[in-house]
Design an enzyme around this catalytic site. Structure first.
Site, mmCIF file in Angstrom:
data_model
loop_
_atom_site.group_PDB
_atom_site.id
_atom_site.type_symbol
_atom_site.label_atom_id
_atom_site.label_comp_id
_atom_site.label_asym_id
_atom_site.label_seq_id
_atom_site.Cartn_x
_atom_site.Cartn_y
_atom_site.Cartn_z
ATOM 1 N N CYS A 265 0.829 -1.213 0.000
ATOM 2 C CA CYS A 265 0.000 0.000 0.000
ATOM 3 C C CYS A 265 0.866 1.266 0.000
ATOM 4 C CB CYS A 265 -0.965 -0.050 1.186
ATOM 5 S SG CYS A 265 -2.363 1.086 1.004
ATOM 6 N N HIS A 355 -3.551 -5.347 -0.173
ATOM 7 C CA HIS A 355 -3.339 -5.819 1.192
ATOM 8 C C HIS A 355 -3.342 -7.347 1.284
ATOM 9 C CE1 HIS A 355 -3.610 -1.954 3.354
ATOM 10 N NE2 HIS A 355 -4.364 -1.596 2.332
ATOM 11 N N GLU A 357 -2.607 -8.943 3.835
ATOM 12 C CA GLU A 357 -3.026 -9.281 5.203
ATOM 13 C C GLU A 357 -4.522 -9.046 5.398
ATOM 14 O OE1 GLU A 357 -3.462 -5.092 5.420
ATOM 15 O OE2 GLU A 357 -2.119 -6.378 4.304
#
Length: 380
Positions: A265, A355, A357
């Site tokens: 990001c 992302h 995660e």
């Protein structure tokens, strides 16, 4: 700023005022008062708790495109940080009563507790179309005693700071270093630069045997090297990457030492700038959990979670020379050809705009953490 709480037995008028003069009226939701930020929309149909607590949303008024919000209440396990970071919240139909076995209180109660000024009963479909056509813009939420003449509210909105040129990572970074230990045997040690890191990121690395040292943004290269890291991680975060000079210079110092580096990001934008690419503000950005990304090398498509309003300049698959050797635009979004990743050929570094995660969200990109561990293993 918030000035009070919502009386659940009475509808309190509220208004969302956009920078271009458009006004959307509704009812107060959460705390009452005034709040300013950049109005952006998020298309995720789930995961509102993770959205609200994501530091990347600092100083933004989030519009939820999903019509019903709050159905699963609020729990004490899914926060991505220690607080709610959005500056305002816009929903259509808030849940009257949450229904989930993990819920410990209502979303409304949590917004009140943390002083987040929101508005409900807004035609979020119309609002989203407006933001898509006109672009993300400054806005203000006004409710209760803070409501006044439209011209007066609009004047305040236009006096509020813009997102372009905003240096915000320093406002969300950790005040002091901390360590997330590896699960089981410690295989690697990683220095993670906190630009607005989410809680799930160190957890994802911990499960892979990585001991994560989370460092403040102000950390120097000497402080980073004291950890003797096997790798360096650049986190997500808010604001304009063009203002992140310290993070960019620190990244250059890491690349010079050829320490394996992985960024996501905001970290993708920082790596890109360290390699000589420029960044720009997108019209309305990517915010959701169903955004496709194509890997240039494999042609594989991943459905990803994203939250960014700035992006790197470049073309899909573009190869370029950097101060650290050859590099390539490695991933892109087929919706608009936005740069979604960068990979270096001559130094061990790569990054993605999305992302891996993601929580809540798709897990197509989770193996990128395995790629990071492989990069560190190879360097060893």
């Amino acid at each position: 700023m918030s000035t009070g709480t919502v009386d659940s037995g009475k509808r309190t008028p509220a208004a969302l005022v956009l920078e271009d003069g458009r006004v959307f009226r509704g009812a107060a939701y959460g705390a009452q008062g005034t709040s300013f930020g950049e109005a952006v929309f998020c298309t995720g149909m789930t995961g509102y708790q993770e959205t609200l607590t994501d530091p990347s949303y600092h100083r933004q008024i989030v519009v939820q495109t999903a019509p019903q919000i709050g159905n699963t209440g609020w729990n004490d396990e899914d926060d991505e940080s220690e607080r709610i970071w959005v500056s305002g919240y816009v929903v259509r139909d808030p849940a009257r009563t949450p229904s989930n076995w993990r819920s410990v209180r209502t979303l409304d109660d949590e917004l009140v507790e943390q002083g987040i000024v929101g508005i409900s009963e807004v035609d979020t479909r119309m609002l989203t179309r407006h933001l898509r056509e006109q672009g993300a813009m400054r806005a203000g939420v006004f409710s209760g005693d803070a409501l006044r003449a439209d011209d007066s509210m609009l004047e305040e909105v236009r006096a509020s700071p813009q997102m372009k040129g905003a240096d915000l990572a320093g406002q969300v970074t950790t005040a002091k270093p901390y360590v997330v230990k590896a699960e089981g045997e410690t295989r690697f040690r990683v220095a993670a630069l906190d630009l607005g890191i989410k809680s799930n990121t160190p957890r994802m690395m911990s499960r892979r045997g990585i001991e994560v040292h989370v460092l403040p943004l102000s950390s120097t290269i000497d402080e980073l090297l004291e950890i003797a890291p096997d790798g360096v991680f650049l986190s997500n975060g808010p604001g304009d990457p063009a203002t992140a000079d310290h993070a960019t210079e620190l990244t250059k110092a890491v690349l010079q030492r050829e320490i394996p580096l992985f960024g996501i990001c905001f970290g993708n934008q920082i790596l890109g700038r360290a390699l000589g690419l420029s960044t720009y503000k997108m019209r309305y950005g990517h915010r959701g959990i169903n955004i496709p990304v194509i890997d240039v090398a494999t042609k594989r498509v991943a459905i990803t979670s994203q939250n960014h309003g700035f992006a790197l300049e470049g073309e899909p698959g573009q190869r370029f020379e950097s101060p650290f050797g050859a590099a390539q635009i490695s991933h892109y979004c087929p919706n608009d050809d936005t740069v979604e990743g960068v990979r270096c050929s001559d130094v061990p570094a790569f990054s993605v705009q999305y992302h891996p995660e993601a929580a809540a969200g798709p897990h197509d990109a989770a193996p990128l953490f395995d790629e990071f561990t492989s990069l560190m293993e190879k360097a060893k």
